[in-house]
Design an enzyme around this catalytic site. Sequence first.
Site, mmCIF file in Angstrom:
data_model
loop_
_atom_site.group_PDB
_atom_site.id
_atom_site.type_symbol
_atom_site.label_atom_id
_atom_site.label_comp_id
_atom_site.label_asym_id
_atom_site.label_seq_id
_atom_site.Cartn_x
_atom_site.Cartn_y
_atom_site.Cartn_z
ATOM 1 N N ASN A 230 0.980 -1.292 -0.335
ATOM 2 C CA ASN A 230 -0.185 -0.155 -0.016
ATOM 3 C C ASN A 230 0.928 1.175 -0.321
ATOM 4 O O ASN A 230 1.535 1.263 0.935
ATOM 5 C CB ASN A 230 -0.602 -0.089 1.230
ATOM 6 N N TRP A 231 0.500 1.534 -0.964
ATOM 7 C CA TRP A 231 1.967 2.966 -1.499
ATOM 8 C C TRP A 231 1.420 4.447 -0.776
ATOM 9 O O TRP A 231 2.162 5.345 -0.494
ATOM 10 C CB TRP A 231 1.927 3.125 -2.679
ATOM 11 N N LYS A 232 0.636 4.396 0.270
ATOM 12 C CA LYS A 232 -0.638 5.565 0.428
ATOM 13 C C LYS A 232 -0.169 6.645 -0.475
ATOM 14 O O LYS A 232 -0.017 6.328 -1.524
ATOM 15 C CB LYS A 232 0.047 5.387 1.787
ATOM 16 N N GLU B 15 -6.974 4.427 7.777
ATOM 17 C CA GLU B 15 -6.611 6.170 7.892
ATOM 18 C C GLU B 15 -7.974 6.881 6.448
ATOM 19 O O GLU B 15 -8.189 8.103 7.052
ATOM 20 C CB GLU B 15 -5.271 5.839 6.411
ATOM 21 N N GLY C 41 2.477 2.457 11.244
ATOM 22 C CA GLY C 41 3.506 3.276 10.670
ATOM 23 C C GLY C 41 4.047 3.323 12.239
ATOM 24 O O GLY C 41 4.701 4.653 12.070
ATOM 25 N N SER D 214 3.574 -1.961 10.528
ATOM 26 C CA SER D 214 4.711 -2.486 10.278
ATOM 27 C C SER D 214 5.183 -3.612 9.936
ATOM 28 O O SER D 214 6.282 -4.123 10.696
ATOM 29 C CB SER D 214 5.620 -2.505 11.815
ATOM 30 N N HIS E 210 -9.419 1.267 4.735
ATOM 31 C CA HIS E 210 -8.278 1.103 5.568
ATOM 32 C C HIS E 210 -7.991 1.837 6.949
ATOM 33 O O HIS E 210 -9.673 2.765 6.689
ATOM 34 C CB HIS E 210 -7.285 1.553 4.430
ATOM 35 N N GLY F 29 2.930 -1.273 3.952
ATOM 36 C CA GLY F 29 2.977 0.791 3.819
ATOM 37 C C GLY F 29 4.446 0.934 3.890
ATOM 38 O O GLY F 29 4.569 0.499 2.888
ATOM 39 N N GLY F 30 5.410 1.524 4.772
ATOM 40 C CA GLY F 30 6.527 1.793 4.668
ATOM 41 C C GLY F 30 7.195 1.493 4.081
ATOM 42 O O GLY F 30 8.107 1.503 2.969
ATOM 43 N N GLU G 41 -5.391 -5.322 10.488
ATOM 44 C CA GLU G 41 -4.542 -3.980 10.963
ATOM 45 C C GLU G 41 -4.293 -3.703 12.073
ATOM 46 O O GLU G 41 -5.305 -2.387 12.094
ATOM 47 C CB GLU G 41 -4.562 -3.012 9.425
HETATM 48 P P1 13P Z 1 3.275 0.183 7.713
HETATM 49 O O1 13P Z 1 3.584 -1.086 6.953
HETATM 50 O O2 13P Z 1 3.333 1.701 7.419
HETATM 51 O O3 13P Z 1 2.900 0.066 9.118
HETATM 52 O O4 13P Z 1 1.835 0.912 7.821
HETATM 53 C C1 13P Z 1 0.744 -0.734 7.196
HETATM 54 C C2 13P Z 1 -0.762 -0.083 6.331
HETATM 55 O O5 13P Z 1 -1.374 1.096 6.893
HETATM 56 C C3 13P Z 1 -0.689 -0.698 5.224
HETATM 57 O O6 13P Z 1 -2.570 -0.465 4.576
#
Ligand code: 13P
Length: 258
Positions: A9-11, A97, A173, A213, A95, A234-235, A167
């Site tokens: 997920n590149w956000k 977010e 994050g 994470s 998600h 994510g990251g 999640e």
């Molecule tokens: P991180 O891997 O940066 O914690 O993000 C997880 C995430 O929200 C994937 O959708």
Amino acid sequence: MRKPLIAGNWKLNNTIAEASQLAEALKTELGNNTNTDIVIAPVFTALASVTHICASSSIQVAGQNCHCVDSGAFTGEVSAPLLVDAGCSHVILGHSERRQFFGETDNFVNAKTHAAINSGLTAIVCLGETLEQRESGEMFDVITNQLSLALNEITPAQTENLVIAYEPIWAIGTGKTATSEEAAEVHAFIRGLLSGLFNHEVAEATRIIYGGSVKPNNIGALMAEADIDGALVGGASLTASDFIAIVNYPKPLKVVQK
Ligand code: 13P
């Protein structure tokens, strides 16, 4: 058996040029990998370029969200058929977010899930508890509500196009991963819920992936758990070498196939 699914997920990151470069790097290393379903989710503006790059590879592309209505006066929205048109096979829905910053409710996530599956997309439906909910003992109730509302009136047949992403919000994050045991406990609980909502076969066939994470150094332990079928990253998905290392996590001797 369930085939592992690793999604990046590149956000809200990467220009078209940056997204294309990252997709090219992933395609070079992972483009022939058929042991794992690999999905990447760029921003909408980079979708056309990334799906073009990945078209001749085994890497699939997801939208990060979609609206529940196909077209019309919905300024700023993108619909499921338009994601299909852009070359997507998957969409991330609900998600944390989206829920936290854009007010998405469980019912809205449910409407989007119907729209996505009806358009032929695989819906990656996200859920998870806050730290306060976990610490106050509400976690299993929260997960039960989120799952049952998000999947309201989804039929067993439609679950072929469904992936659940657990999640825990406190692990997103933050660098604070759930231990593999903590994650596995919730995954097993979700599988039990799927059995109750649908049936045993659906519960056994539906992939439940973990996000929060995920890094090259913890993916192996997570994937060693029977009910963890993949990861939503994510990251670490923004760095080609890290995402490649996550997809190529150290496998146990037994190869898992869907
Ligand atoms: P991180 O891997 O940066 O914690 O993000 C997880 C995430 O929200 C994937 O959708």
